[in-house]
Design an enzyme around this catalytic site. Structure first.
Site, PDB file in Angstrom:
ATOM      1  N   SER A 282     -39.207  79.503  41.310  1.00  0.00           N
ATOM      2  CA  SER A 282     -38.675  80.871  41.305  1.00  0.00           C
ATOM      3  C   SER A 282     -39.721  81.893  41.714  1.00  0.00           C
ATOM      4  CB  SER A 282     -38.207  81.173  39.876  1.00  0.00           C
ATOM      5  OG  SER A 282     -38.029  82.552  39.699  1.00  0.00           O
TER       6      SER A 282
ATOM      7  N   TYR B  17     -39.868  83.005  31.074  1.00  0.00           N
ATOM      8  CA  TYR B  17     -39.204  82.222  32.124  1.00  0.00           C
ATOM      9  C   TYR B  17     -40.186  81.929  33.267  1.00  0.00           C
ATOM     10  CZ  TYR B  17     -36.123  81.163  36.068  1.00  0.00           C
ATOM     11  OH  TYR B  17     -35.542  80.578  37.163  1.00  0.00           O
TER      12      TYR B  17
ATOM     13  N   GLU C 125     -40.182  84.431  40.188  1.00  0.00           N
ATOM     14  CA  GLU C 125     -40.745  84.918  38.925  1.00  0.00           C
ATOM     15  C   GLU C 125     -42.142  84.354  38.669  1.00  0.00           C
ATOM     16  OE1 GLU C 125     -39.682  87.072  36.231  1.00  0.00           O
ATOM     17  OE2 GLU C 125     -38.438  87.858  37.831  1.00  0.00           O
TER      18      GLU C 125
HETATM   19  O1  F7E Z   1     -32.036  90.947  37.385  1.00  0.00           O
HETATM   20  C1  F7E Z   1     -32.598  94.522  36.725  1.00  0.00           C
HETATM   21  C2  F7E Z   1     -33.478  93.517  36.020  1.00  0.00           C
HETATM   22  O2  F7E Z   1     -30.969  89.265  35.888  1.00  0.00           O
HETATM   23  C3  F7E Z   1     -32.434  91.535  38.596  1.00  0.00           C
HETATM   24  C4  F7E Z   1     -32.584  84.503  38.185  1.00  0.00           C
HETATM   25  O3  F7E Z   1     -31.804  83.734  39.065  1.00  0.00           O
HETATM   26  O4  F7E Z   1     -33.693  85.578  40.010  1.00  0.00           O
HETATM   27  C5  F7E Z   1     -32.942  85.826  38.845  1.00  0.00           C
HETATM   28  O5  F7E Z   1     -33.705  86.600  37.917  1.00  0.00           O
HETATM   29  C6  F7E Z   1     -33.075  92.884  38.323  1.00  0.00           C
HETATM   30  C7  F7E Z   1     -34.140  92.848  37.232  1.00  0.00           C
HETATM   31  O6  F7E Z   1     -32.149  88.527  38.020  1.00  0.00           O
HETATM   32  C8  F7E Z   1     -29.740  95.133  34.575  1.00  0.00           C
HETATM   33  O7  F7E Z   1     -34.361  94.170  35.135  1.00  0.00           O
HETATM   34  C9  F7E Z   1     -31.175  96.321  35.700  1.00  0.00           C
HETATM   35  O8  F7E Z   1     -35.221  93.642  37.656  1.00  0.00           O
HETATM   36  O9  F7E Z   1     -29.996  89.661  38.185  1.00  0.00           O
HETATM   37  P1  F7E Z   1     -31.184  89.567  37.324  1.00  0.00           P
HETATM   38  P2  F7E Z   1     -33.708  88.190  37.850  1.00  0.00           P
HETATM   39  O10 F7E Z   1     -34.224  88.584  36.531  1.00  0.00           O
HETATM   40  O11 F7E Z   1     -34.433  88.748  39.030  1.00  0.00           O
HETATM   41  C10 F7E Z   1     -34.924  84.845  39.813  1.00  0.00           C
HETATM   42  C11 F7E Z   1     -35.534  84.586  41.165  1.00  0.00           C
HETATM   43  C12 F7E Z   1     -34.744  83.620  38.988  1.00  0.00           C
HETATM   44  O12 F7E Z   1     -35.412  82.609  39.181  1.00  0.00           O
HETATM   45  C13 F7E Z   1     -33.843  83.727  37.831  1.00  0.00           C
HETATM   46  O13 F7E Z   1     -33.458  82.446  37.352  1.00  0.00           O
HETATM   47  O14 F7E Z   1     -32.079  93.783  37.840  1.00  0.00           O
HETATM   48  N1  F7E Z   1     -31.478  95.028  35.909  1.00  0.00           N
HETATM   49  N2  F7E Z   1     -30.102  96.421  34.885  1.00  0.00           N
HETATM   50  C14 F7E Z   1     -30.608  94.242  35.231  1.00  0.00           C
HETATM   51  N3  F7E Z   1     -30.492  92.916  35.139  1.00  0.00           N
HETATM   52  C15 F7E Z   1     -29.474  92.410  34.381  1.00  0.00           C
HETATM   53  N4  F7E Z   1     -29.312  91.065  34.281  1.00  0.00           N
HETATM   54  N5  F7E Z   1     -28.600  93.244  33.702  1.00  0.00           N
HETATM   55  C16 F7E Z   1     -28.691  94.614  33.773  1.00  0.00           C
HETATM   56  O15 F7E Z   1     -27.897  95.347  33.175  1.00  0.00           O
END
Ligand code: F7E
Length: 339
Positions: A130, A154, A132
């Site tokens: 990832s 993570y 991450e």
């Molecule tokens: O968040 C922001 C949050 O949860 C994207 C997984 O597939 O990609 C994914 O992880 C962004 C972040 O994805 C909300 O803070 C704002 O900056 O959709 P996400 P993620 O954390 O980037 C990576 C590459 C992986 O490997 C992971 O498994 O959006 N954000 N407001 C929010 N995020 C969420 N979930 N909910 C909100 O309300």
């Protein structure tokens, strides 16, 4: 006919990968948690197809922690390719669920490598790493050589898993590849990831089914692509002469705010009057800007992303709108039938 085994087959990537491999004449085996219901799952279209289910698609029930059950499944299936997609993949949830995330994602991958070491006919392994890993990277865009600086439990778990895959490849000669995956989305994405949450809310607000959308950090920037492209990258990684690591990304970065704007625009709404920010949804720490350089995957695998950011958000929002409308009319019909 080649045989593939997928852990996490019921997830977004697992279901697209099953579709892809079945189209390419594979026999596909999936590991499914005992508690999973397939009726309305992402596999429902395959599960309900009598030419596919139990003919070319076989499901095996086991929990990821049940290592003896997994070992038995691996030995009985004797797959040519193993795609290890199961794990706790929500970065935000990895803060309150740090131990569980590290156990499933980091130690779970090590356990799987240990099973592989003992297998007579060793499958080729794909491990989805990832972006991450990079956390707050010192350089941009990131590539396969960028140092790991994770900022979440993570990310730490993925850093361990990625490195242990390399160690087992080097020490024991396993054909094991890491794919460093940037965010990849689709209508099959879980509803607690930001793309699906936003697109679904925009459609629901347009249809009068939801009043407002509450989000966390709108300034966070990610490199968002289309999930089926990334699944194709997984498969390509395992078709090479030599096992190696590849990074999959679009090379473009967009903010959560831009995602909101596009989703609401797709249903002709002004987003400002419907969206609220709640700092309780901010993460304790997170990468603010991630963008990947996929030139090695392009050069060596011929991989390129097929879908622009705008096309992706339109596609998900349209799918949500159609699904909610359909559910609404099914509800109306069943109410009408009852009266
Ligand atoms: O968040 C922001 C949050 O949860 C994207 C997984 O597939 O990609 C994914 O992880 C962004 C972040 O994805 C909300 O803070 C704002 O900056 O959709 P996400 P993620 O954390 O980037 C990576 C590459 C992986 O490997 C992971 O498994 O959006 N954000 N407001 C929010 N995020 C969420 N979930 N909910 C909100 O309300």
């Amino acid at each position: 006919m080649k045989r593939a085994l997928i852990t996490g087959i019921t997830g977004q990537d697992g279901s697209y990968l099953a579709d892809y491999l079945l189209k390419n004449d594979y026999e596909v085996h999936g590991v499914v948690r005992r508690t999973s219901s397939l009726e309305r799952s992402r596999l429902a279209h395959l599960f309900k197809n009598p030419d596919i289910y139990n003919k070319r698609l076989f499901l095996h029930y086991a929990d990821l922690e049940d290592i003896t059950a997994l070992r038995r499944i691996f030995l009985s299936v004797q797959a040519d390719e193993l795609y290890h997609l199961a794990g706790q993949s929500h970065v935000g949830l990895s803060f309150p669920m740090a131990e569980m995330t590290c156990d499933l994602t980091a130690i779970g991958t090590l356990r799987l490598l240990e099973i592989m070491r003992d297998m007579p006919g060793k499958p080729r392994l794909f491990h989805p790493s990832s972006s991450e890993l990079f956390g707050q990277p010192k350089s941009s865009p990131q590539n396969e050589d960028t140092p790991y600086l994770p900022t979440s439990p993570y990310g730490c778990a993925k850093a361990f898993a990625t490195q242990i895959v390399k160690v087992y490849r080097d020490c024991y000669g396993l054909f094991a590849c890491n794919g460093i995956m940037y965010n990849h989305e689709s209508p099959r994405r879980g509803e607690n990831f930001v793309s699906r949450k936003i697109c679904r809310a925009a459609a629901a607000i347009k249809l009068g089914l939801q009043a407002k959308l509450v989000l966390g950090n709108l300034d966070a920037e990610r490199d968002w692509g289309y999930a089926p492209d990334y699944v194709r990258g997984m498969w390509l990684s395992l078709q090479q002469q030599k096992a190696d690591d590849y990074l999959f990304a679009t090379g473009e970065t967009h903010s959560v705010r831009e995602l909101v704007e596009l989703a609401f625009k797709a249903v002709d709404l002004e987003w400002e009057s419907h969206v609220e920010v709640d700092t309780a949804l901010f993460r304790p720490s997170e990468p603010l800007r991630l963008v990947g350089d996929a030139s090695k995957a392009k050069r060596e695998l011929g991989w390129t992303p097929s879908c622009s950011f705008q096309e992706l958000i339109n596609l998900i929002t349209r799918a949500e709108f159609d699904e909610l409308q359909q559910l609404g009319s099914e509800g109306d019909n069943s109410r009408r039938n009852r009266t």
